[in-house]
Design a protein around this motif. Structure first.
Motif, short mmCIF file in Angstrom:
data_model
loop_
_atom_site.label_atom_id
_atom_site.label_comp_id
_atom_site.label_asym_id
_atom_site.label_seq_id
_atom_site.Cartn_x
_atom_site.Cartn_y
_atom_site.Cartn_z
N VAL A 18 0.93 -1.33 -0.04
CA VAL A 18 0.08 0.07 -0.06
C VAL A 18 0.99 1.18 -0.12
N GLU A 37 10.31 2.90 5.61
CA GLU A 37 9.88 1.40 6.23
C GLU A 37 10.78 1.13 7.20
N ALA A 38 10.40 0.37 8.19
CA ALA A 38 11.03 -0.11 9.41
C ALA A 38 11.69 -1.75 9.12
N GLU A 44 4.27 -6.99 4.76
CA GLU A 44 3.86 -8.39 5.19
C GLU A 44 3.40 -9.33 4.04
N LYS A 54 0.30 -18.37 -0.37
CA LYS A 54 -0.16 -18.91 -1.69
C LYS A 54 1.13 -19.75 -2.22
N GLY A 117 9.17 5.40 11.38
CA GLY A 117 8.64 6.54 11.56
C GLY A 117 7.65 6.75 12.41
N GLY A 148 0.16 -0.90 7.91
CA GLY A 148 -0.36 -2.28 7.81
C GLY A 148 -1.11 -2.73 9.29
N ASP A 311 -4.22 -1.87 5.38
CA ASP A 311 -4.80 -2.41 6.51
C ASP A 311 -4.84 -1.16 7.67
N LEU A 318 -7.14 -6.42 2.70
CA LEU A 318 -6.58 -7.25 1.49
C LEU A 318 -5.80 -6.29 0.87
N THR A 319 -4.59 -6.99 0.24
CA THR A 319 -3.81 -6.13 -0.72
C THR A 319 -4.46 -5.40 -1.59
N HIS A 320 -5.00 -6.16 -2.54
CA HIS A 320 -5.65 -5.43 -3.74
C HIS A 320 -6.42 -4.34 -3.43
#
Ligand SMILES: Cc1cc2nc3c(=O)[nH]c(=O)nc-3n(C[C@H](O)[C@H](O)[C@H](O)COP(=O)(O)OP(=O)(O)OC[C@H]3O[C@@H](n4cnc5c(N)ncnc54)[C@H](O)[C@@H]3O)c2cc1C
Ligand SMILES: NC(=O)c1ccc[n+]([C@@H]2O[C@H](COP(=O)([O-])OP(=O)(O)OC[C@H]3O[C@@H](n4cnc5c(N)ncnc54)[C@H](O)[C@@H]3O)[C@@H](O)[C@H]2O)c1
Length: 474
Positions: A18, A37-38, A44, A54, A117, A148, A311, A318-320
Protein backbone atom coordinates in the motif's frame (compact mmCIF):
# COMPACT_ATOMS: atom_id res chain seq x y z
CA UNK A 1 19.19 14.26 15.53
CA UNK A 2 19.36 16.19 12.29
CA UNK A 3 18.09 19.71 12.94
CA UNK A 4 16.90 20.78 9.52
CA UNK A 5 14.21 18.49 8.21
CA UNK A 6 14.53 17.16 4.69
CA UNK A 7 11.47 18.35 2.84
CA UNK A 8 9.40 16.28 0.43
CA UNK A 9 5.96 16.86 -1.00
CA UNK A 10 4.68 13.66 0.58
CA UNK A 11 6.01 11.31 3.24
CA UNK A 12 4.59 7.80 3.36
CA UNK A 13 5.12 5.76 6.55
CA UNK A 14 5.13 2.03 5.82
CA UNK A 15 6.55 0.38 2.71
CA UNK A 16 4.18 -2.53 2.21
CA UNK A 17 2.22 -2.89 -1.03
CA UNK A 18 0.00 0.00 0.00
CA UNK A 19 2.77 2.44 0.91
CA UNK A 20 4.67 1.56 -2.28
CA UNK A 21 1.59 2.25 -4.39
CA UNK A 22 0.71 5.50 -2.63
CA UNK A 23 4.27 6.81 -3.06
CA UNK A 24 4.49 5.56 -6.65
CA UNK A 25 1.25 7.29 -7.55
CA UNK A 26 2.33 10.56 -5.98
CA UNK A 27 5.59 10.56 -7.95
CA UNK A 28 3.73 9.70 -11.14
CA UNK A 29 1.66 12.81 -10.49
CA UNK A 30 4.80 14.95 -10.46
CA UNK A 31 5.43 15.29 -6.70
CA UNK A 32 8.44 14.21 -4.62
CA UNK A 33 7.88 11.40 -2.15
CA UNK A 34 9.81 9.66 0.61
CA UNK A 35 8.84 6.21 1.82
CA UNK A 36 9.78 5.21 5.39
CA UNK A 37 10.11 1.49 6.06
CA UNK A 38 11.15 -0.13 9.35
CA UNK A 39 11.61 -3.70 8.09
CA UNK A 40 11.38 -4.98 4.53
CA UNK A 41 10.10 -3.02 1.55
CA UNK A 42 7.16 -5.07 0.30
CA UNK A 43 5.63 -5.49 3.74
CA UNK A 44 3.73 -8.35 5.28
CA UNK A 45 2.15 -9.34 1.97
CA UNK A 46 5.39 -10.11 0.17
CA UNK A 47 7.27 -11.96 2.90
CA UNK A 48 4.86 -13.26 5.56
CA UNK A 49 1.32 -13.25 4.19
CA UNK A 50 -0.22 -13.39 0.69
CA UNK A 51 2.75 -14.47 -1.36
CA UNK A 52 4.36 -17.16 0.83
CA UNK A 53 0.97 -18.54 1.94
CA UNK A 54 -0.13 -18.95 -1.68
CA UNK A 55 3.25 -20.47 -2.50
CA UNK A 56 2.73 -23.01 0.30
CA UNK A 57 -0.75 -23.87 -0.99
CA UNK A 58 0.13 -24.26 -4.64
CA UNK A 59 2.09 -27.58 -4.69
CA UNK A 60 -0.66 -29.40 -2.78
CA UNK A 61 -3.29 -27.87 -5.03
CA UNK A 62 -1.44 -28.91 -8.18
CA UNK A 63 -1.13 -32.50 -6.97
CA UNK A 64 -4.79 -32.61 -5.87
CA UNK A 65 -5.87 -31.19 -9.24
CA UNK A 66 -4.03 -33.96 -11.06
CA UNK A 67 -5.41 -36.58 -8.66
CA UNK A 68 -8.90 -35.32 -9.47
CA UNK A 69 -8.67 -36.16 -13.15
CA UNK A 70 -8.76 -39.78 -14.27
CA UNK A 71 -5.83 -40.38 -16.58
CA UNK A 72 -3.72 -37.76 -14.82
CA UNK A 73 -4.30 -39.27 -11.37
CA UNK A 74 -2.51 -42.42 -12.45
CA UNK A 75 0.62 -40.38 -13.12
CA UNK A 76 0.74 -39.06 -9.53
CA UNK A 77 2.70 -41.57 -7.58
CA UNK A 78 3.67 -39.69 -4.45
CA UNK A 79 2.87 -36.90 -2.04
CA UNK A 80 4.05 -33.31 -2.54
CA UNK A 81 7.73 -32.85 -1.70
CA UNK A 82 7.62 -30.60 1.37
CA UNK A 83 11.28 -29.59 1.22
CA UNK A 84 10.97 -28.60 -2.45
CA UNK A 85 7.75 -26.72 -1.69
CA UNK A 86 9.49 -24.75 1.07
CA UNK A 87 12.37 -23.95 -1.28
CA UNK A 88 9.92 -22.71 -3.91
CA UNK A 89 8.23 -20.59 -1.22
CA UNK A 90 11.64 -19.14 -0.27
CA UNK A 91 12.05 -17.97 -3.85
CA UNK A 92 8.65 -16.28 -3.89
CA UNK A 93 9.52 -14.56 -0.58
CA UNK A 94 12.72 -13.35 -2.32
CA UNK A 95 14.63 -15.07 0.50
CA UNK A 96 13.38 -12.22 2.72
CA UNK A 97 15.67 -9.83 0.89
CA UNK A 98 13.99 -6.63 -0.26
CA UNK A 99 16.69 -5.35 -2.61
CA UNK A 100 14.48 -6.06 -5.64
CA UNK A 101 11.63 -4.01 -4.22
CA UNK A 102 14.01 -1.25 -3.12
CA UNK A 103 15.28 -1.13 -6.70
CA UNK A 104 11.71 -0.85 -7.97
CA UNK A 105 11.18 2.13 -5.67
CA UNK A 106 14.35 3.81 -6.88
CA UNK A 107 13.29 3.20 -10.48
CA UNK A 108 9.90 4.73 -9.73
CA UNK A 109 11.63 7.81 -8.31
CA UNK A 110 10.60 7.24 -4.68
CA UNK A 111 13.21 7.94 -2.02
CA UNK A 112 13.49 5.14 0.51
CA UNK A 113 14.24 6.09 4.11
CA UNK A 114 14.95 3.06 6.25
CA UNK A 115 13.84 3.30 9.87
CA UNK A 116 10.78 3.55 12.10
CA UNK A 117 8.66 6.62 11.46
CA UNK A 118 6.40 8.56 13.78
CA UNK A 119 4.50 11.79 13.50
CA UNK A 120 6.35 14.58 15.25
CA UNK A 121 3.88 17.40 14.63
CA UNK A 122 1.87 18.73 11.71
CA UNK A 123 3.47 17.49 8.44
CA UNK A 124 6.55 16.37 10.40
CA UNK A 125 7.89 12.83 10.56
CA UNK A 126 10.70 11.61 12.77
CA UNK A 127 12.55 8.49 11.64
CA UNK A 128 14.64 6.42 14.04
CA UNK A 129 17.15 4.45 12.03
CA UNK A 130 18.68 1.07 12.92
CA UNK A 131 21.69 2.67 14.63
CA UNK A 132 19.47 4.86 16.84
CA UNK A 133 19.99 8.06 14.85
CA UNK A 134 16.95 10.24 14.29
CA UNK A 135 16.15 11.95 10.99
CA UNK A 136 13.47 14.57 10.51
CA UNK A 137 11.38 14.73 7.38
CA UNK A 138 8.85 17.38 6.48
CA UNK A 139 5.95 17.02 4.06
CA UNK A 140 4.70 20.02 2.08
CA UNK A 141 1.38 18.42 1.23
CA UNK A 142 0.65 15.15 3.00
CA UNK A 143 1.76 12.33 5.27
CA UNK A 144 0.29 8.93 4.44
CA UNK A 145 0.02 6.19 7.07
CA UNK A 146 0.44 2.79 5.42
CA UNK A 147 1.70 0.90 8.45
CA UNK A 148 -0.39 -2.23 7.92
CA UNK A 149 -1.81 -4.39 10.69
CA UNK A 150 -0.68 -6.59 13.56
CA UNK A 151 -2.02 -9.93 14.73
CA UNK A 152 -4.66 -9.80 17.45
CA UNK A 153 -3.65 -12.40 20.03
CA UNK A 154 -6.63 -13.52 22.12
CA UNK A 155 -6.43 -13.45 25.94
CA UNK A 156 -6.48 -17.25 26.30
CA UNK A 157 -4.94 -18.25 29.65
CA UNK A 158 -1.51 -19.80 29.19
CA UNK A 159 -1.08 -18.59 25.60
CA UNK A 160 1.38 -15.86 26.49
CA UNK A 161 3.69 -18.45 28.11
CA UNK A 162 3.37 -21.05 25.37
CA UNK A 163 5.50 -21.08 22.24
CA UNK A 164 3.24 -20.43 19.28
CA UNK A 165 3.39 -19.43 15.65
CA UNK A 166 1.62 -16.41 14.28
CA UNK A 167 1.01 -16.23 10.54
CA UNK A 168 4.54 -14.79 10.15
CA UNK A 169 6.21 -17.85 11.59
CA UNK A 170 3.88 -20.22 9.72
CA UNK A 171 4.39 -18.63 6.30
CA UNK A 172 8.17 -18.48 6.86
CA UNK A 173 8.39 -21.99 8.43
CA UNK A 174 11.68 -23.81 7.89
CA UNK A 175 10.05 -27.22 8.23
CA UNK A 176 6.64 -28.84 8.19
CA UNK A 177 5.69 -29.87 11.73
CA UNK A 178 4.48 -33.40 12.34
CA UNK A 179 1.30 -32.00 13.83
CA UNK A 180 -0.22 -28.54 13.86
CA UNK A 181 -3.09 -27.10 15.88
CA UNK A 182 -4.66 -24.01 14.35
CA UNK A 183 -6.51 -21.63 16.65
CA UNK A 184 -8.91 -19.51 14.57
CA UNK A 185 -10.94 -20.73 11.62
CA UNK A 186 -10.82 -17.54 9.54
CA UNK A 187 -9.14 -17.08 6.19
CA UNK A 188 -5.53 -17.40 7.35
CA UNK A 189 -6.23 -20.38 9.59
CA UNK A 190 -8.14 -22.27 6.90
CA UNK A 191 -5.62 -21.61 4.12
CA UNK A 192 -2.63 -22.51 6.26
CA UNK A 193 -4.38 -25.60 7.66
CA UNK A 194 -4.77 -26.97 4.15
CA UNK A 195 -1.27 -25.92 3.08
CA UNK A 196 0.41 -27.70 5.99
CA UNK A 197 -1.90 -30.72 5.85
CA UNK A 198 -1.09 -31.26 2.18
CA UNK A 199 2.62 -30.90 2.94
CA UNK A 200 2.38 -33.64 5.57
CA UNK A 201 1.24 -32.20 8.92
CA UNK A 202 -1.55 -33.76 10.97
CA UNK A 203 -3.71 -30.66 11.37
CA UNK A 204 -6.52 -29.78 13.80
CA UNK A 205 -8.42 -26.51 13.39
CA UNK A 206 -10.21 -25.09 16.42
CA UNK A 207 -12.88 -22.57 15.38
CA UNK A 208 -14.94 -20.88 18.06
CA UNK A 209 -17.87 -20.52 15.65
CA UNK A 210 -17.82 -22.23 12.28
CA UNK A 211 -15.02 -22.44 9.77
CA UNK A 212 -14.95 -19.37 7.48
CA UNK A 213 -17.79 -17.81 9.45
CA UNK A 214 -17.66 -14.64 7.34
CA UNK A 215 -18.67 -16.59 4.21
CA UNK A 216 -22.02 -18.25 3.34
CA UNK A 217 -22.57 -21.54 5.10
CA UNK A 218 -22.78 -23.75 1.95
CA UNK A 219 -19.47 -22.35 0.68
CA UNK A 220 -17.75 -22.82 4.03
CA UNK A 221 -19.21 -26.32 4.30
CA UNK A 222 -17.61 -27.35 1.00
CA UNK A 223 -14.22 -26.25 2.33
CA UNK A 224 -14.72 -27.92 5.74
CA UNK A 225 -15.81 -31.18 4.04
CA UNK A 226 -12.76 -31.12 1.76
CA UNK A 227 -10.42 -30.51 4.70
CA UNK A 228 -11.99 -33.34 6.67
CA UNK A 229 -11.77 -35.69 3.68
CA UNK A 230 -8.06 -34.91 3.50
CA UNK A 231 -7.62 -35.82 7.17
CA UNK A 232 -7.80 -32.39 8.82
CA UNK A 233 -9.80 -32.40 12.06
CA UNK A 234 -12.14 -29.43 12.06
CA UNK A 235 -13.57 -28.61 15.48
CA UNK A 236 -16.31 -26.01 15.08
CA UNK A 237 -18.12 -24.15 17.85
CA UNK A 238 -15.34 -24.89 20.29
CA UNK A 239 -13.84 -22.28 22.62
CA UNK A 240 -10.31 -22.60 23.95
CA UNK A 241 -10.08 -22.37 27.73
CA UNK A 242 -6.35 -22.62 28.12
CA UNK A 243 -3.10 -23.43 26.39
CA UNK A 244 -0.27 -25.31 28.06
CA UNK A 245 2.94 -27.03 27.18
CA UNK A 246 2.41 -30.75 26.82
CA UNK A 247 3.66 -33.87 25.05
CA UNK A 248 6.17 -32.86 22.41
CA UNK A 249 4.63 -29.43 21.97
CA UNK A 250 1.48 -27.75 23.16
CA UNK A 251 -1.98 -28.71 24.33
CA UNK A 252 -5.23 -26.77 24.00
CA UNK A 253 -7.93 -27.39 26.57
CA UNK A 254 -11.32 -26.78 24.96
CA UNK A 255 -14.55 -25.64 26.58
CA UNK A 256 -16.23 -29.00 25.93
CA UNK A 257 -13.56 -30.70 28.05
CA UNK A 258 -11.66 -32.04 25.03
CA UNK A 259 -7.97 -31.44 24.40
CA UNK A 260 -5.91 -30.97 21.26
CA UNK A 261 -2.20 -31.80 21.33
CA UNK A 262 0.20 -30.82 18.61
CA UNK A 263 3.85 -30.23 17.99
CA UNK A 264 3.08 -26.65 16.93
CA UNK A 265 0.31 -24.16 17.53
CA UNK A 266 -0.65 -21.53 14.97
CA UNK A 267 -2.70 -18.62 16.31
CA UNK A 268 -4.59 -16.89 13.48
CA UNK A 269 -7.36 -14.99 15.21
CA UNK A 270 -7.55 -11.78 13.23
CA UNK A 271 -5.57 -8.58 12.87
CA UNK A 272 -5.95 -4.93 13.77
CA UNK A 273 -4.47 -1.72 12.31
CA UNK A 274 -0.85 -1.06 13.36
CA UNK A 275 -1.27 2.50 14.60
CA UNK A 276 0.40 2.36 18.01
CA UNK A 277 3.50 4.44 18.67
CA UNK A 278 2.91 6.69 15.67
CA UNK A 279 2.28 9.84 17.71
CA UNK A 280 -1.41 10.03 16.79
CA UNK A 281 -2.52 10.82 20.34
CA UNK A 282 -0.30 13.93 20.40
CA UNK A 283 -2.24 15.16 17.37
CA UNK A 284 -5.55 14.63 19.18
CA UNK A 285 -6.36 11.41 17.30
CA UNK A 286 -7.42 8.09 18.80
CA UNK A 287 -5.49 5.23 17.13
CA UNK A 288 -8.29 2.83 18.04
CA UNK A 289 -10.89 4.89 16.20
CA UNK A 290 -9.22 6.46 13.17
CA UNK A 291 -11.76 7.58 10.57
CA UNK A 292 -10.92 8.23 6.95
CA UNK A 293 -13.05 9.66 4.15
CA UNK A 294 -13.32 8.14 0.68
CA UNK A 295 -10.05 9.77 -0.40
CA UNK A 296 -8.27 8.30 2.63
CA UNK A 297 -8.03 11.62 4.45
CA UNK A 298 -8.07 11.23 8.21
CA UNK A 299 -10.88 13.05 9.98
CA UNK A 300 -9.80 15.01 13.04
CA UNK A 301 -8.42 18.18 14.47
CA UNK A 302 -5.32 18.27 12.28
CA UNK A 303 -5.40 20.38 9.16
CA UNK A 304 -6.21 17.79 6.54
CA UNK A 305 -2.71 16.73 5.65
CA UNK A 306 -2.91 13.25 7.12
CA UNK A 307 -4.06 10.25 5.08
CA UNK A 308 -4.25 6.51 5.75
CA UNK A 309 -4.67 3.54 3.43
CA UNK A 310 -4.58 -0.24 3.46
CA UNK A 311 -4.71 -2.31 6.62
CA UNK A 312 -3.76 0.75 8.69
CA UNK A 313 -6.95 2.53 7.60
CA UNK A 314 -9.13 -0.20 9.08
CA UNK A 315 -11.09 -1.09 5.93
CA UNK A 316 -10.89 -4.44 4.15
CA UNK A 317 -7.64 -6.19 5.15
CA UNK A 318 -6.71 -7.16 1.60
CA UNK A 319 -3.72 -6.24 -0.51
CA UNK A 320 -5.60 -5.47 -3.71
CA UNK A 321 -8.12 -3.30 -1.89
CA UNK A 322 -5.38 -1.48 0.03
CA UNK A 323 -3.54 -0.79 -3.23
CA UNK A 324 -6.77 0.55 -4.70
CA UNK A 325 -7.11 2.88 -1.69
CA UNK A 326 -3.46 3.89 -2.16
CA UNK A 327 -4.09 4.86 -5.79
CA UNK A 328 -7.04 7.02 -4.66
CA UNK A 329 -4.96 8.62 -1.88
CA UNK A 330 -2.02 9.29 -4.20
CA UNK A 331 -4.20 10.83 -6.91
CA UNK A 332 -6.18 12.89 -4.38
CA UNK A 333 -3.01 14.28 -2.79
CA UNK A 334 -1.65 15.26 -6.22
CA UNK A 335 -4.96 16.83 -7.27
CA UNK A 336 -5.29 18.79 -4.02
CA UNK A 337 -1.68 19.98 -4.25
CA UNK A 338 -2.54 21.37 -7.69
CA UNK A 339 -5.78 22.92 -6.43
CA UNK A 340 -7.84 20.62 -8.66
CA UNK A 341 -9.72 18.85 -5.87
CA UNK A 342 -11.55 20.26 -2.90
CA UNK A 343 -12.78 18.62 0.27
CA UNK A 344 -15.56 16.55 -1.17
CA UNK A 345 -14.69 13.65 -3.39
CA UNK A 346 -17.08 12.43 -6.09
CA UNK A 347 -18.03 8.77 -5.67
CA UNK A 348 -16.52 6.48 -8.30
CA UNK A 349 -13.95 9.13 -9.24
CA UNK A 350 -10.26 8.18 -9.26
CA UNK A 351 -9.92 10.02 -5.93
CA UNK A 352 -12.38 7.83 -4.05
CA UNK A 353 -12.20 4.20 -2.95
CA UNK A 354 -15.95 3.85 -3.43
CA UNK A 355 -15.79 0.11 -4.07
CA UNK A 356 -14.68 -0.47 -0.45
CA UNK A 357 -18.30 -0.01 0.60
CA UNK A 358 -19.99 -2.25 -1.93
CA UNK A 359 -17.71 -4.22 -4.24
CA UNK A 360 -14.81 -5.81 -2.38
CA UNK A 361 -13.57 -9.01 -4.04
CA UNK A 362 -11.95 -11.67 -1.91
CA UNK A 363 -10.73 -15.21 -2.52
CA UNK A 364 -10.04 -17.89 0.06
CA UNK A 365 -7.31 -19.76 -1.79
CA UNK A 366 -8.17 -23.21 -0.52
CA UNK A 367 -9.17 -26.13 -2.70
CA UNK A 368 -12.14 -25.83 -3.09
CA UNK A 369 -11.77 -22.06 -3.14
CA UNK A 370 -14.32 -19.48 -2.07
CA UNK A 371 -14.53 -16.34 -4.20
CA UNK A 372 -16.88 -13.54 -3.23
CA UNK A 373 -17.58 -9.95 -4.16
CA UNK A 374 -19.98 -7.28 -3.06
CA UNK A 375 -22.69 -7.42 -0.48
CA UNK A 376 -24.29 -10.41 1.16
CA UNK A 377 -28.10 -10.30 1.26
CA UNK A 378 -27.91 -9.23 4.93
CA UNK A 379 -25.47 -6.41 4.19
CA UNK A 380 -27.55 -5.26 1.23
CA UNK A 381 -30.72 -5.18 3.34
CA UNK A 382 -28.88 -3.32 6.09
CA UNK A 383 -27.93 -0.77 3.40
CA UNK A 384 -31.60 -0.35 2.56
CA UNK A 385 -31.68 -2.42 -0.63
CA UNK A 386 -34.39 -4.92 -1.48
CA UNK A 387 -32.66 -8.00 -2.84
CA UNK A 388 -33.38 -11.45 -4.22
CA UNK A 389 -31.01 -14.36 -3.81
CA UNK A 390 -30.48 -17.16 -6.32
CA UNK A 391 -28.29 -20.17 -5.74
CA UNK A 392 -27.18 -23.10 -7.87
CA UNK A 393 -24.79 -25.99 -7.51
CA UNK A 394 -21.91 -25.74 -9.93
CA UNK A 395 -22.90 -28.86 -11.85
CA UNK A 396 -22.27 -27.70 -15.40
CA UNK A 397 -20.39 -29.72 -18.02
CA UNK A 398 -17.30 -27.54 -17.78
CA UNK A 399 -17.00 -28.31 -14.08
CA UNK A 400 -17.35 -32.08 -14.51
CA UNK A 401 -14.76 -32.02 -17.26
CA UNK A 402 -12.48 -29.90 -15.11
CA UNK A 403 -12.39 -32.30 -12.17
CA UNK A 404 -13.97 -35.70 -11.55
CA UNK A 405 -16.75 -35.49 -8.97
CA UNK A 406 -16.63 -31.66 -9.04
CA UNK A 407 -18.60 -30.14 -6.17
CA UNK A 408 -19.34 -26.44 -6.24
CA UNK A 409 -21.95 -23.88 -5.28
CA UNK A 410 -22.77 -20.33 -6.36
CA UNK A 411 -25.01 -17.51 -5.21
CA UNK A 412 -26.02 -14.20 -6.75
CA UNK A 413 -27.54 -11.35 -4.76
CA UNK A 414 -29.65 -9.18 -7.06
CA UNK A 415 -30.99 -5.70 -6.34
CA UNK A 416 -34.72 -5.91 -6.98
CA UNK A 417 -35.38 -2.33 -8.09
CA UNK A 418 -32.64 -1.95 -10.68
CA UNK A 419 -32.22 -5.66 -11.40
CA UNK A 420 -28.45 -5.45 -11.08
CA UNK A 421 -26.01 -7.72 -9.33
CA UNK A 422 -24.97 -6.49 -5.87
CA UNK A 423 -23.07 -9.56 -4.71
CA UNK A 424 -21.83 -12.97 -5.81
CA UNK A 425 -20.17 -15.99 -4.25
CA UNK A 426 -18.61 -18.98 -5.99
CA UNK A 427 -17.25 -21.98 -4.13
CA UNK A 428 -15.53 -24.94 -5.72
CA UNK A 429 -12.23 -26.04 -7.21
CA UNK A 430 -10.65 -23.31 -9.33
CA UNK A 431 -13.51 -20.80 -9.13
CA UNK A 432 -10.98 -18.07 -8.41
CA UNK A 433 -10.88 -16.76 -11.97
CA UNK A 434 -14.69 -16.60 -12.14
CA UNK A 435 -14.69 -13.72 -9.73
CA UNK A 436 -13.55 -10.83 -11.84
CA UNK A 437 -16.54 -11.14 -14.16
CA UNK A 438 -18.78 -10.75 -11.10
CA UNK A 439 -16.73 -7.79 -9.85
CA UNK A 440 -17.14 -6.07 -13.23
CA UNK A 441 -20.89 -6.72 -13.17
CA UNK A 442 -21.27 -5.36 -9.61
CA UNK A 443 -19.12 -2.26 -10.18
CA UNK A 444 -20.62 -1.66 -13.62
CA UNK A 445 -24.18 -2.14 -12.29
CA UNK A 446 -24.91 -4.21 -15.37
CA UNK A 447 -28.65 -4.95 -15.67
CA UNK A 448 -29.35 -8.68 -15.63
CA UNK A 449 -31.19 -8.34 -18.94
CA UNK A 450 -27.89 -7.23 -20.48
CA UNK A 451 -25.84 -9.75 -18.52
CA UNK A 452 -27.98 -12.39 -20.23
CA UNK A 453 -26.12 -11.55 -23.43
CA UNK A 454 -22.73 -12.24 -21.84
CA UNK A 455 -22.76 -15.84 -22.98
CA UNK A 456 -20.46 -18.16 -21.01
CA UNK A 457 -18.27 -20.40 -23.12
CA UNK A 458 -19.14 -24.09 -23.34
CA UNK A 459 -17.73 -26.12 -21.61
CA UNK A 460 -16.40 -23.89 -18.81
CA UNK A 461 -17.20 -23.54 -15.11
CA UNK A 462 -18.53 -20.07 -15.99
CA UNK A 463 -21.65 -21.74 -17.41
CA UNK A 464 -22.97 -21.60 -13.87
CA UNK A 465 -23.71 -17.93 -14.64
CA UNK A 466 -26.34 -19.08 -17.14
CA UNK A 467 -27.88 -21.50 -14.61
CA UNK A 468 -28.05 -18.69 -12.03
CA UNK A 469 -29.70 -16.24 -14.44
CA UNK A 470 -32.21 -18.90 -15.49
CA UNK A 471 -32.90 -19.57 -11.83
CA UNK A 472 -33.63 -15.84 -11.48
CA UNK A 473 -36.24 -16.14 -14.18
CA UNK A 474 -34.48 -15.01 -17.32
C1 LIG B 1 -1.37 -15.18 6.26
C2 LIG B 1 -1.96 -14.06 5.47
C3 LIG B 1 -2.27 -14.26 4.14
C4 LIG B 1 -2.83 -13.23 3.40
N1 LIG B 1 -3.17 -13.47 2.11
C5 LIG B 1 -3.71 -12.49 1.37
C6 LIG B 1 -4.06 -12.72 0.02
O1 LIG B 1 -3.88 -13.81 -0.52
N2 LIG B 1 -4.60 -11.71 -0.69
C7 LIG B 1 -4.83 -10.49 -0.12
O2 LIG B 1 -5.34 -9.60 -0.81
N3 LIG B 1 -4.52 -10.23 1.16
C8 LIG B 1 -3.96 -11.21 1.93
N4 LIG B 1 -3.60 -10.95 3.22
C9 LIG B 1 -3.76 -9.59 3.73
C10 LIG B 1 -2.56 -8.71 3.29
O3 LIG B 1 -1.37 -9.29 3.73
C11 LIG B 1 -2.69 -7.30 3.82
O4 LIG B 1 -3.97 -6.78 3.53
C12 LIG B 1 -1.61 -6.41 3.19
O5 LIG B 1 -0.32 -6.86 3.52
C13 LIG B 1 -1.79 -4.97 3.64
O6 LIG B 1 -0.80 -4.17 3.05
P1 LIG B 1 -0.28 -2.86 3.79
O7 LIG B 1 0.75 -2.26 2.90
O8 LIG B 1 -1.43 -2.06 4.26
O9 LIG B 1 0.42 -3.42 5.11
P2 LIG B 1 1.69 -4.36 5.32
O10 LIG B 1 1.87 -5.31 4.21
O11 LIG B 1 1.54 -4.90 6.70
O12 LIG B 1 2.91 -3.36 5.28
C14 LIG B 1 3.09 -2.37 6.26
C15 LIG B 1 4.54 -1.98 6.29
O13 LIG B 1 4.69 -0.87 7.16
C16 LIG B 1 5.88 -1.03 7.91
N5 LIG B 1 5.74 -0.21 9.12
C17 LIG B 1 4.82 -0.33 10.11
N6 LIG B 1 4.98 0.64 11.01
C18 LIG B 1 6.01 1.40 10.58
C19 LIG B 1 6.64 2.58 11.08
N7 LIG B 1 6.22 3.16 12.20
N8 LIG B 1 7.69 3.09 10.39
C20 LIG B 1 8.11 2.50 9.24
N9 LIG B 1 7.55 1.40 8.72
C21 LIG B 1 6.51 0.87 9.37
C22 LIG B 1 5.95 -2.51 8.18
O14 LIG B 1 7.28 -2.91 8.48
C23 LIG B 1 5.45 -3.09 6.85
O15 LIG B 1 6.51 -3.31 5.96
C24 LIG B 1 -3.06 -11.96 3.99
C25 LIG B 1 -2.75 -11.75 5.35
C26 LIG B 1 -2.19 -12.78 6.07
C27 LIG B 1 -1.86 -12.55 7.51
N1 LIG C 1 -6.84 -15.01 0.79
C1 LIG C 1 -6.89 -13.86 1.41
O1 LIG C 1 -7.32 -12.86 0.84
C2 LIG C 1 -6.44 -13.75 2.83
C3 LIG C 1 -5.76 -14.80 3.44
C4 LIG C 1 -5.42 -14.66 4.77
C5 LIG C 1 -5.71 -13.49 5.45
N2 LIG C 1 -6.36 -12.50 4.82
C6 LIG C 1 -6.73 -11.26 5.51
O2 LIG C 1 -6.02 -11.14 6.72
C7 LIG C 1 -6.91 -10.85 7.77
C8 LIG C 1 -6.50 -11.64 8.97
O3 LIG C 1 -6.74 -13.04 8.76
P1 LIG C 1 -7.23 -13.94 9.94
O4 LIG C 1 -7.57 -15.27 9.41
O5 LIG C 1 -6.30 -13.83 11.07
O6 LIG C 1 -8.54 -13.16 10.39
P2 LIG C 1 -10.10 -13.50 10.16
O7 LIG C 1 -10.82 -12.32 10.68
O8 LIG C 1 -10.36 -13.98 8.79
O9 LIG C 1 -10.35 -14.76 11.10
C9 LIG C 1 -10.09 -14.74 12.48
C10 LIG C 1 -10.84 -15.91 13.08
O10 LIG C 1 -10.40 -16.06 14.41
C11 LIG C 1 -11.52 -16.28 15.22
N3 LIG C 1 -11.20 -15.87 16.57
C12 LIG C 1 -11.05 -14.63 17.06
N4 LIG C 1 -10.76 -14.69 18.37
C13 LIG C 1 -10.72 -16.00 18.71
C14 LIG C 1 -10.50 -16.72 19.91
N5 LIG C 1 -10.27 -16.07 21.05
N6 LIG C 1 -10.53 -18.05 19.88
C15 LIG C 1 -10.79 -18.71 18.72
N7 LIG C 1 -11.03 -18.10 17.57
C16 LIG C 1 -10.99 -16.75 17.57
C17 LIG C 1 -12.65 -15.49 14.57
O11 LIG C 1 -13.90 -16.00 14.96
C18 LIG C 1 -12.35 -15.70 13.10
O12 LIG C 1 -12.96 -16.86 12.61
C19 LIG C 1 -8.31 -11.19 7.30
O13 LIG C 1 -9.19 -10.16 7.63
C20 LIG C 1 -8.21 -11.36 5.82
O14 LIG C 1 -8.88 -10.33 5.14
C21 LIG C 1 -6.74 -12.60 3.53
Amino acid sequence: MTRTPQTYDVVVIGGGPVGENAAGRVVRGGLRAALVEAQLVGGECSYWACVPSKALLRPGAAVAAARGVGGAAEAVTGAPDAAAALRRRDGFAAHWDDSGQAEWLAGAGVELVRGRGRLAGPRQVEVTTGDGAVRRLAARHAVVLATGSRPAVPPVPGLADAPFWGTREATAAREVPGSLAVLGGGVSGTELAQAFARLGSRVTVVARSRLLGAFPRPAARLVADALETEGVTVLEGRGTERVRRGGDGIELVLDDGGTVSAQRLLVSTGRRPALDGLGLEELGLDPAALRVDDSGRVAGPQEQWLYAAGDAAGGPLLTHQGKYEARAVGDAVVARAAGRLGDSVPAWSRYASTADACAVPQVVFTDPAVASVGRSAEQARADGLEVDVVEHDIDVAGASLHRDGYRGWARLVVGRRRRTLVGAVFAGPDVTELLHAATVAVVGEVPLERLWHAVPVFPTISEVWLRLLEEYGL
